[in-house]
Design an enzyme around this catalytic site. Structure first.
Site, PDB file in Angstrom:
ATOM      1  CE  LYS A   1      -2.008   3.066   2.174  1.00 59.14           C
ATOM      2  NZ  LYS A   1      -1.932   4.498   1.689  1.00 59.14           N
TER       3      LYS A   1
ATOM      4  CB  CYS B   1      13.312   9.044   8.178  1.00 61.80           C
ATOM      5  SG  CYS B   1      14.199   7.758   7.296  1.00 61.80           S
TER       6      CYS B   1
ATOM      7  CD  GLU C   1      12.884   4.318   8.644  1.00 59.94           C
ATOM      8  OE1 GLU C   1      12.897   5.272   9.462  1.00 59.94           O
ATOM      9  OE2 GLU C   1      12.918   4.462   7.419  1.00 59.94           O
TER      10      GLU C   1
HETATM   11  P1  NDP Z   1       1.878   8.798   7.500  1.00 64.13           P
HETATM   12  O1  NDP Z   1       2.551   8.101   8.596  1.00 64.13           O
HETATM   13  O2  NDP Z   1       0.498   9.294   7.712  1.00 64.13           O
HETATM   14  O3  NDP Z   1       1.772   7.856   6.196  1.00 64.13           O
HETATM   15  C1  NDP Z   1       2.648   6.806   5.876  1.00 64.13           C
HETATM   16  C2  NDP Z   1       1.874   5.672   5.196  1.00 64.13           C
HETATM   17  O4  NDP Z   1       0.933   5.104   6.117  1.00 64.13           O
HETATM   18  C3  NDP Z   1       1.042   6.105   4.000  1.00 64.13           C
HETATM   19  O5  NDP Z   1       0.982   5.040   3.066  1.00 64.13           O
HETATM   20  C4  NDP Z   1      -0.327   6.329   4.618  1.00 64.13           C
HETATM   21  O6  NDP Z   1      -1.370   6.300   3.690  1.00 64.13           O
HETATM   22  C5  NDP Z   1      -0.396   5.163   5.578  1.00 64.13           C
HETATM   23  N1  NDP Z   1      -1.307   5.337   6.710  1.00 64.13           N
HETATM   24  C6  NDP Z   1      -1.835   6.492   7.192  1.00 64.13           C
HETATM   25  N2  NDP Z   1      -2.597   6.221   8.272  1.00 64.13           N
HETATM   26  C7  NDP Z   1      -2.547   4.882   8.465  1.00 64.13           C
HETATM   27  C8  NDP Z   1      -3.110   4.002   9.438  1.00 64.13           C
HETATM   28  N3  NDP Z   1      -3.873   4.439  10.433  1.00 64.13           N
HETATM   29  N4  NDP Z   1      -2.826   2.687   9.352  1.00 64.13           N
HETATM   30  C9  NDP Z   1      -2.044   2.215   8.367  1.00 64.13           C
HETATM   31  N5  NDP Z   1      -1.483   2.990   7.403  1.00 64.13           N
HETATM   32  C10 NDP Z   1      -1.720   4.320   7.474  1.00 64.13           C
HETATM   33  O7  NDP Z   1       2.797   9.971   7.034  1.00 64.13           O
HETATM   34  P2  NDP Z   1       2.340  11.357   6.386  1.00 64.13           P
HETATM   35  O8  NDP Z   1       2.349  11.175   4.950  1.00 64.13           O
HETATM   36  O9  NDP Z   1       1.073  11.880   6.933  1.00 64.13           O
HETATM   37  O10 NDP Z   1       3.503  12.311   6.898  1.00 64.13           O
HETATM   38  C11 NDP Z   1       3.347  12.979   8.150  1.00 64.13           C
HETATM   39  C12 NDP Z   1       4.672  13.215   8.805  1.00 64.13           C
HETATM   40  O11 NDP Z   1       5.284  11.960   9.047  1.00 64.13           O
HETATM   41  C13 NDP Z   1       5.688  13.967   7.971  1.00 64.13           C
HETATM   42  O12 NDP Z   1       5.517  15.327   8.091  1.00 64.13           O
HETATM   43  C14 NDP Z   1       6.967  13.489   8.567  1.00 64.13           C
HETATM   44  O13 NDP Z   1       7.266  14.246   9.725  1.00 64.13           O
HETATM   45  C15 NDP Z   1       6.675  12.068   8.949  1.00 64.13           C
HETATM   46  N6  NDP Z   1       7.144  11.099   7.941  1.00 64.13           N
HETATM   47  C16 NDP Z   1       8.230  10.369   8.231  1.00 64.13           C
HETATM   48  C17 NDP Z   1       8.715   9.492   7.306  1.00 64.13           C
HETATM   49  C18 NDP Z   1       9.918   8.675   7.557  1.00 64.13           C
HETATM   50  O14 NDP Z   1      10.591   8.271   6.617  1.00 64.13           O
HETATM   51  N7  NDP Z   1      10.229   8.373   8.782  1.00 64.13           N
HETATM   52  C19 NDP Z   1       8.104   9.335   5.978  1.00 64.13           C
HETATM   53  C20 NDP Z   1       6.922  10.131   5.788  1.00 64.13           C
HETATM   54  C21 NDP Z   1       6.479  10.968   6.748  1.00 64.13           C
HETATM   55  P3  NDP Z   1      -1.888   7.660   3.026  1.00 64.13           P
HETATM   56  O15 NDP Z   1      -0.728   8.276   2.355  1.00 64.13           O
HETATM   57  O16 NDP Z   1      -2.918   7.182   2.093  1.00 64.13           O
HETATM   58  O17 NDP Z   1      -2.421   8.503   4.145  1.00 64.13           O
END
Ligand code: NDP
Length: 509
Positions: free
Chosen positions: A196, A304, A270
């Site tokens: 996903k 990250c 992660e």
């Molecule tokens: P999220 O954690 O919301 O999203 C990551 C993935 O999880 C996406 O595929 C998302 O789907 C999916 N997802 C969202 N909610 C759920 C849930 N309840 N259960 C299972 N899967 C879920 O990251 P964001 O895109 O909202 O980013 C927000 C913040 O997170 C950023 O500003 C940053 O600070 C941090 N981040 C950190 C990352 C890292 O590499 N450590 C990577 C990305 C973000 P969908 O996109 O459809 O919502």
């Protein structure tokens, strides 16, 4: 800006011909099938804020079909029953195919999330090398593991079985790499998967499916659903799933951990980071300047592990700030499709608002803006894009929000220290523990300092991950590791078969 614009615009026009642009299907049981759901979501080019593509927003029926296909392929299909070296051969062929797709992968990735092509141009090669690395460690799964009992009365054959059907949930910042780092070990182990991707980046991942299909992966082993976070939540809790691997925010990671805890379902997380670069008193400024952007602002700060808190000794404060401001200030911001661009847009309007809110809060709490500090205004067609000026904040203190929270944008914070012990204490005082760097001319001293940094990875005078070494976070940065043999173990489950000691040396089990 003119040459920047023209190179990018030619690529942007070329991208209109990419076959993946408007997809109405998902990959289930070895074929692209029309989604059950009629709902759609746009894919926005963050450099122009224009719709560039679209995908279906999957529903429960799509999810059931994808998980059912992976379940069937795991329970009855050939993949888990092949030898590890047979599976490795498929991974190697997929790596070869991926390399041939480097150009459309880079273009699609950049048009989804604004990663400059200077970086996304390496995504296919990096993914290929991850597939090849995991293929290379297939022998770890093939050797007999027979362990004599200390009592001397018997011996045990330790089997390493694939853990089952895996849910792979990826974020938007590196939409190829952060899928492949889960997919490659899962496939080598003999698992089947449902991927996903993030809603912002649902298209580039389709090239991974193409490469695996061309490499001969059996039907049902790899499945792709697109949809919202709530579909991700349903995937995590789906009864057909045996293991979850996730990269993304700490908040969603916690929610997934809660679900998996309740279900006793293995999970790898992660998550976010807030890593520090400790500049030791003897650090070489040329070294720092050479690696600063890659190690502290990669992907316009949307990475990250980057070290966005720069800890500087009092005695060298002004000199280091000058070096940082000059380096960041000289880097080109513009069209991410132009190879000269270093800083692109934020991946979304929401991400830009979040970054600007962090900068505003830093100002209110007393930080000083040494560079940038605002939304960036670029000429058309980028005037509506989600750009933020590369920003350097000084006079930052450890208790400020901007020093503790993940910003995920092109913002560096500079904190001062007087003794190295104080710098180490500041580094370890955050809730995160993912990356870090120690800059120092005396590398033995730098290593001693690195040993005291409480995080999953630390670099000395640079930062790079290594496919053969574990990568993971401590505390709020995650659970478990990816890469290396340790990353493969996350997709295995163990079975001990006890028997009376073998006299023939052959393994009858
Ligand atoms: P999220 O954690 O919301 O999203 C990551 C993935 O999880 C996406 O595929 C998302 O789907 C999916 N997802 C969202 N909610 C759920 C849930 N309840 N259960 C299972 N899967 C879920 O990251 P964001 O895109 O909202 O980013 C927000 C913040 O997170 C950023 O500003 C940053 O600070 C941090 N981040 C950190 C990352 C890292 O590499 N450590 C990577 C990305 C973000 P969908 O996109 O459809 O919502």
């Amino acid at each position: 800006m003119s040459s920047v614009a023209s190179a990018g615009i030619a690529k942007r026009l070329h991208a209109l011909d990419l076959p993946v642009r408007h997809a109405d299907d998902m990959f289930i049981d070895g074929t692209w099938v029309r989604a059950e759901s009629l709902e759609r979501r746009s894919v926005i080019d963050p450099a122009t804020a224009q719709e560039w593509g679209s995908v279906p927003v999957g529903d429960r029926a799509d999810l059931d079909a994808a998980v059912g296909s992976a379940r069937q392929a795991f329970d009855r299909g050939p993949w888990p029953r092949l030898t590890p070296s047979e599976r490795a051969a498929v991974l190697r062929r997929a790596a070869d195919r991926l390399e041939l797709l480097a150009e459309p992968i880079s273009l699609t990735n950049t048009l989804e999330n604004g990663t400059p092509v200077a970086d996304s141009g390496g995504a296919a090669a990096n993914a290929a090398s991850i597939f090849r690395y995991f293929a290379s460690i297939a022998p770890l799964l093939e050797s007999d593991d027979v362990r004599p009992a200390p009592s001397g009365t018997h011996e045990t054959v330790v089997r390493r079985d694939p853990v089952g059907v895996c849910a792979l949930i990826a974020p938007w910042n590196f939409p190829i790499n952060l899928v492949v780092v889960k997919l490659a070990p899962a496939l080598l182990a003999g698992c089947t998967v449902v991927i996903k991707p993030a809603s912002l980046t649902p298209l580039s991942v389709r090239f991974i499916i193409q490469a695996l299909t061309e490499a001969g992966i059996p039907d049902g082993v790899v499945n792709l659903v697109t949809g919202s976070g709530s579909l991700g939540d349903e995937l995590v809790r789906h009864p057909g799933i045996d293991k979850v691997a996730f990269t993304g925010s700490t908040e969603v990671g916690r929610s997934i951990a809660r679900q998996c805890g309740e279900l006793l379902r293995p999970v790898t997380l992660e998550l976010g980071g807030k890593s520090s670069a400790i500049v030791l008193p003897d650090a070489d400024m040329a070294t720092l300047r050479a690696v600063l952007i890659r190690s502290s602002l990669r992907n316009t700060g949307q990475t990250c592990y980057i070290s966005t808190r720069i800890l500087v000794p009092d005695a060298r404060h002004d000199e280091v700030v000058d070096a940082i401001v000059q380096t960041v200030g000289a880097a080109v911001q513009g069209d991410p499709l132009d190879p000269a661009t270093v800083f692109g847009p934020m991946a979304s309007a929401a991400q830009r608002s979040s970054v600007l809110a962090h900068i505003a809060s830093a100002r209110e709490q007393g930080a000083q803006v040494a560079l940038g500090g605002s939304a960036a205004t670029l000429p058309a067609p980028f005037d509506a894009g989600y750009f933020v000026e590369p920003t350097v904040l000084t006079r930052v203190t450890p208790e400020m929000d901007v020093a503790r929270e993940e910003i995920f944008g092109p913002v560096l914070t500079v904190l001062r220290y007087s003794e190295v012990d104080e710098a180490i204490a500041m580094t370890n005082a955050t809730e995160f523990g993912l990356g870090g760097i120690v800059f120092g001319a005396d590398t033995r001293e730098a290593l001693r300092v690195a040993d005291r940094v409480d995080s999953g990875s630390v670099g000395i005078n640079f930062f790079a991950s290594n496919h053969a070494a574990p990568f993971g976070g401590r505390r709020d940065s995650g659970l478990g590791v990816e890469y290396g043999p340790e990353g493969l173990h996350a997709y295995l489950t163990y079975k001990s078969i006890h028997r009376r000691a073998s006299t023939t040396g052959r393994d009858p089990a």
